[in-house]
Design a protein around this motif. Structure first.
Motif, PDB file in Angstrom:
ATOM      1  N   ASP A   1      15.519  -3.237 -24.221  1.00 49.09           N
ATOM      2  CA  ASP A   1      16.834  -3.861 -24.053  1.00 49.09           C
ATOM      3  C   ASP A   1      17.698  -3.063 -23.085  1.00 49.09           C
ATOM      4  O   ASP A   1      17.588  -1.837 -23.002  1.00 49.09           O
ATOM      5  CB  ASP A   1      17.563  -3.934 -25.404  1.00 49.09           C
TER       6      ASP A   1
ATOM      7  N   THR B   1      21.040  -1.832 -22.901  1.00 51.92           N
ATOM      8  CA  THR B   1      22.255  -1.538 -23.653  1.00 51.92           C
ATOM      9  C   THR B   1      23.065  -0.476 -22.924  1.00 51.92           C
ATOM     10  O   THR B   1      22.592   0.140 -21.958  1.00 51.92           O
ATOM     11  CB  THR B   1      21.908  -1.024 -25.057  1.00 51.92           C
TER      12      THR B   1
ATOM     13  N   THR C   1      13.508  -3.758 -17.922  1.00 50.42           N
ATOM     14  CA  THR C   1      13.568  -4.115 -19.336  1.00 50.42           C
ATOM     15  C   THR C   1      12.832  -5.425 -19.588  1.00 50.42           C
ATOM     16  O   THR C   1      12.527  -6.175 -18.665  1.00 50.42           O
ATOM     17  CB  THR C   1      15.017  -4.296 -19.827  1.00 50.42           C
TER      18      THR C   1
ATOM     19  N   HIS D   1      14.113  -7.698 -22.195  1.00 46.70           N
ATOM     20  CA  HIS D   1      15.201  -8.662 -22.416  1.00 46.70           C
ATOM     21  C   HIS D   1      16.215  -8.629 -21.267  1.00 46.70           C
ATOM     22  O   HIS D   1      16.597  -7.559 -20.802  1.00 46.70           O
ATOM     23  CB  HIS D   1      15.917  -8.369 -23.739  1.00 46.70           C
TER      24      HIS D   1
ATOM     25  N   CYS E   1      14.373  -7.555 -15.067  1.00 48.85           N
ATOM     26  CA  CYS E   1      14.067  -7.967 -16.426  1.00 48.85           C
ATOM     27  C   CYS E   1      12.874  -8.926 -16.418  1.00 48.85           C
ATOM     28  O   CYS E   1      12.889  -9.924 -15.691  1.00 48.85           O
ATOM     29  CB  CYS E   1      15.276  -8.650 -17.065  1.00 48.85           C
TER      30      CYS E   1
END
Length: 247
Positions: free
Chosen positions: A45, A47, A64, A66, A94
């Protein structure tokens, strides 16, 4: 030295972005495709913590699973992840449902992790269907999943001999009907709702939800390893845990 575009093209070769689901938003979502890349941070993820790790370790690019941009955004402010990426000149690629579907991708890795080595990919879906050489009990299957993935394993109250298995990492309970169509004894996925478990009971299928994080995070290092073999860029695996706490 490799560029962001080079990394993108390599991922596109092994997990074509054109195969992503219509609702998905995989691809190069932030950054300059011409920027040279000496270090890449890999994570499940995107973040704030992952971006901070990228800044701290000097990464030029984050990869990543996601998407960092999924829903439409109306502003990009100082404390936003996108702002932090741009202001620190960090790109992000992504690879979501395209990596789920890919040969050697998320679902293949999940199958291999639980010891399911004989399987096929259902074209146009994120579902794999396979079988063990011989039947095993429900308890034995649940033990194998728990032992392979860790985390919390939820399931409905179905006792049966397990041989034919449907596998979809992440949120795959929508494939229950397809699992039934392929005469599967179990559908293994990451997340499942209350109603999905009820539906599985009615169908006589064992539905196993082994954690969204646990069923997908296992695919991050293999992707990093493949890119590391192709390019001279340093590949770093981010420190990341499931956001779910159980008591």
């Amino acid at each position: 030295m490799a560029t962001v575009k080079d990394i993108y093209n390599f991922i596109d070769k092994i997990a074509p972005f054109s195969t992503q689901e219509e609702w998905d938003n995989s691809g190069l979502l932030v950054g300059d495709e011409n920027k040279e890349v000496s270090k890449i941070l890999f994570a499940l993820d995107a973040t704030t913590d992952i971006v901070e790790q990228a800044i701290e370790c000097g990464a030029d690019l984050i990869v990543t699973h996601h998407p960092v941009i999924f829903k439409p955004i109306s502003s990009v402010l100082g404390d936003d992840i996108i702002y932090k990426l741009i202001s620190n000149c960090i790109g992000i690629i992504c690879a979501h449902t395209n990596y789920d579907k890919a040969f050697g991708g998320v679902n293949d890795i999940l199958c291999n992790t639980i010891g399911l080595n004989s399987y096929v990919k259902i074209e146009g879906t994120c579902l794999n269907v396979g079988k063990y050489d011989s039947t095993i009990s429900t308890d034995r299957f649940l033990y194998c999943v728990k032992n392979a993935l860790g985390g919390t394993v939820r399931h409905n109250n179905i006792e049966k001999c397990i041989k034919n298995i449907a596998v979809c990492s992440g949120s795959g309970s929508d494939y229950l009907d397809m699992a039934k169509e392929f005469d599967c004894d179990v559908l293994l996925t990451g997340d499942a709702s209350h109603h999905a478990f009820l539906d599985a009971n009615e169908m006589g299928i064992l539905l196993v939800a082994a954690g969204h994080f646990e069923t997908e995070n296992i695919s991050i290092k293999p992707l990093a390893d493949r890119i590391s073999k192709e390019f001279k860029a340093e590949c770093v695996i981010a420190k990341q845990n499931t956001p779910i706490i159980t008591i």
